[in-house]
Design an enzyme around this catalytic site. Structure first.
Site, PDB file in Angstrom:
ATOM      1  N   ARG A  85      -6.554  80.044  -2.824  1.00  0.00           N
ATOM      2  CA  ARG A  85      -6.458  80.717  -4.119  1.00  0.00           C
ATOM      3  C   ARG A  85      -7.817  80.980  -4.735  1.00  0.00           C
ATOM      4  O   ARG A  85      -8.769  80.252  -4.496  1.00  0.00           O
ATOM      5  CB  ARG A  85      -5.626  79.879  -5.091  1.00  0.00           C
ATOM      6  CG  ARG A  85      -4.140  80.045  -4.846  1.00  0.00           C
ATOM      7  CD  ARG A  85      -3.360  79.236  -5.834  1.00  0.00           C
ATOM      8  NE  ARG A  85      -3.712  77.834  -5.717  1.00  0.00           N
ATOM      9  CZ  ARG A  85      -3.135  76.876  -6.402  1.00  0.00           C
ATOM     10  NH1 ARG A  85      -2.211  77.172  -7.274  1.00  0.00           N
ATOM     11  NH2 ARG A  85      -3.493  75.629  -6.234  1.00  0.00           N
ATOM     12  N   SER A 129     -10.558  71.095   1.211  1.00  0.00           N
ATOM     13  CA  SER A 129      -9.780  69.874   1.445  1.00  0.00           C
ATOM     14  C   SER A 129      -9.945  69.318   2.854  1.00  0.00           C
ATOM     15  O   SER A 129      -8.946  69.044   3.534  1.00  0.00           O
ATOM     16  CB  SER A 129      -8.303  70.156   1.172  1.00  0.00           C
ATOM     17  OG  SER A 129      -8.175  70.914   0.005  1.00  0.00           O
ATOM     18  N   ASP A 183     -10.321  68.298  -2.657  1.00  0.00           N
ATOM     19  CA  ASP A 183      -9.169  68.561  -3.533  1.00  0.00           C
ATOM     20  C   ASP A 183      -8.744  67.329  -4.336  1.00  0.00           C
ATOM     21  O   ASP A 183      -8.260  67.448  -5.460  1.00  0.00           O
ATOM     22  CB  ASP A 183      -7.978  69.163  -2.765  1.00  0.00           C
ATOM     23  CG  ASP A 183      -7.543  68.334  -1.580  1.00  0.00           C
ATOM     24  OD1 ASP A 183      -8.274  67.402  -1.191  1.00  0.00           O
ATOM     25  OD2 ASP A 183      -6.468  68.614  -1.025  1.00  0.00           O
TER      26      ASP A 183
HETATM   27 MG    MG Z   1      -3.659  71.461  -2.037  1.00  0.00          MG
END
Ligand code: MG
Ligand code: ADP
Length: 440
Positions: A85, A129, A183
């Site tokens: 995103r 992440s 993250d």
């Molecule tokens: Mg995530």
């Protein structure tokens, strides 16, 4: 005749119990996992032991949670395991507003003078992440891919540099990558904006991981003893040194062997969304073979990898005794003709797998909160955990089971769970904001 049926059912029940027994962890089992996690945490933090620790305890170079004085416009990119995103985050006195998905750079910046462009350069926080050895807030070497990723020529490289080069190639000159954020750290920061007690971040999505604020004097891998630093635990790799071998079942081993990283991320493979469906599938296959399910009818679809998705666990466990229709609908999709008894048995399997996942996650968290409590010399401690991840958010029992077990394992800690909204991206922007505030 009746006795024969009863005997057969009792024998079947016993076989099911025996099959599922290795998945059912007792409180002492979980206390042992907690103690092992604590031990691995110490090893990961220690200067001499760090290199060989399975829980890597990576410094994040984030030393403060937000204090509310952060201001400005920030970009955030969020690369998880499933989702990517782009966010524009505006931090003002009134709070935080966000536009997500696709951000179009405003024409005044795009078509303005180069000088304008330099003045309006947007600081960018990048949520990434995957385990990185951070050398600073904006320099992070990728240690290894996880969660099914294997893109070439990235391991060992500075991910921030790769992003800067990609931005240059695309001529996106109006952004300045100021921070790379795991993250977990992004989630902690995001929830920390609203609750100063939020000093832990937890992810239970495609993978699982946690971070928390550790005393600098305990972080043997970074110079300095003052204050605290957020540590990205990378707890998904807990057990990669064999310390959890005693709890792995035959089903976990089959799942591990079929991944692209066998022997790695062993704790993650017991807990997170990418694997729970696969564990259930392996159990169902064994039950079918033993004629405990589908009256022993052969089922080819069940042999397809990943056919049994983790979201099925949510649907199946949500259905109560009267509404087993959803289960049968799922099974029909898999071309399985399930009886009422089959549906009930499948729900029992799903419950066993998701309960174990939540309890193991609780054992990990118990090690974290107890260490924080001891660090601070407190008899009791109140702390909040910022949580992100679709498994945690959408599974009907995961969060309750996690919280209940945590209370049992860490009775002196009062732990509040906060759901992060758009968590990690917002958090990355806040890390960028804190960094800009500090003039870094
Ligand atoms: Mg995530
Ligand atoms: P990421 O980890 O990439 O940031 P998410 O937090 O959205 O992404 O997690 C995605 C994972 O959540 C998927 O791997 C899937 O297994 C799991 N998942 C998706 N829907 C559900 C659901 N309804 N119940 C439980 N788990 C789910």
């Amino acid at each position: 005749m009746v006795t024969a049926v009863a005997l057969r059912l009792a024998a079947q029940r016993q076989e099911v119990n025996e099959l599922l027994a290795p998945l059912r962890l007792t409180l002492p089992d979980l206390e042992k996992v907690q103690a092992l996690m604590r031990q691995e945490m110490e090893r990961g933090l220690g200067k001499a032991t760090h290199a060989n620790a399975s829980v890597r305890m990576l410094p994040s170079y984030v030393c403060n949670t937000p204090d509310g004085t952060e201001r400005g416009d920030f970009l955030a990119l969020d690369l998880g395991g499933t989702n990517f995103r782009v966010l524009l985050v505006r931090v003002t006195e009134e709070g935080i507003s966000m536009a997500s998905e696709i951000y179009v750079i405003p024409p005044p910046i795009m078509q303005g003078t180069g000088e304008n462009m330099m003045l309006q350069m947007l600081p960018l926080g990048f949520t990434f992440s995957f385990p990185c050895q951070q050398v600073g807030l904006d320099k992070a070497l990728l240690l290894t891919w996880t969660k099914g990723f294997s893109a070439s020529d990235c391991v060992g490289k500075d991910v921030v540099l790769l992003l800067r080069q990609a931005a240059e190639r695309k001529q996106h000159t109006a952004l300045k990558v100021v921070a790379l954020v795991n993250d977990t750290v992004g989630t902690m920061m995001s929830c920390g904006y609203d609750d100063p007690k939020c000093e832990i971040g937890l992810i239970v999505g495609t993978g699982t991981n946690a971070c928390y604020m550790e005393e600098m004097k305990n972080v043997g891998t970074v110079e300095g003893d003052q204050g605290r630093m957020c540590i990205n635990m990378e707890w998904g790799a807990f057990g990669d040194n064999g310390c959890l071998d005693h709890i792995f079942t035959q089903f976990d081993k089959l799942v591990d062997e079929s991944t692209i990283n066998p022997g790695k991320q062993r704790f993650e493979k017991l807990v997170s969304g990418m694997y729970l469906g696969e564990i259930v599938r392996q159990i169902l296959l064994e039950m079918t073979q033993r004629q405990l399910l589908f009256q022993g009818r052969h089922c080819t679809t069940l042999q397809t990898k990943n056919i049994f998705q983790t979201k099925f666990l949510s649907t199946i466990e949500l259905s109560n005794g009267l509404a087993l229709r959803q289960i049968r609908a799922i099974l029909q999709e898999l071309e399985l003709d399930a009886s009422f008894e089959d549906s009930v048995l499948m729900r029992e399997v799903c419950q066993a797998v998701s309960l174990r996942a939540a309890q193991l996650c609780a054992a990990g968290l118990a090690a974290v909160v107890e260490k924080m409590r001891e660090n601070r010399g407190l008899d009791t401690m109140s702390v909040s955990v910022g949580v992100d991840g679709t498994l945690y958010k959408l599974h009907p029992c995961f969060s309750q089971n996690l919280q209940k077990t945590l209370k049992e394992l860490a009775p002196n800690c009062n732990v509040t769970f906060l759901l992060s909204e758009d968590g990690s991206g917002k958090g990355a922007a806040l890390v960028a904001a804190v960094a800009t505030r500090a003039g870094l």
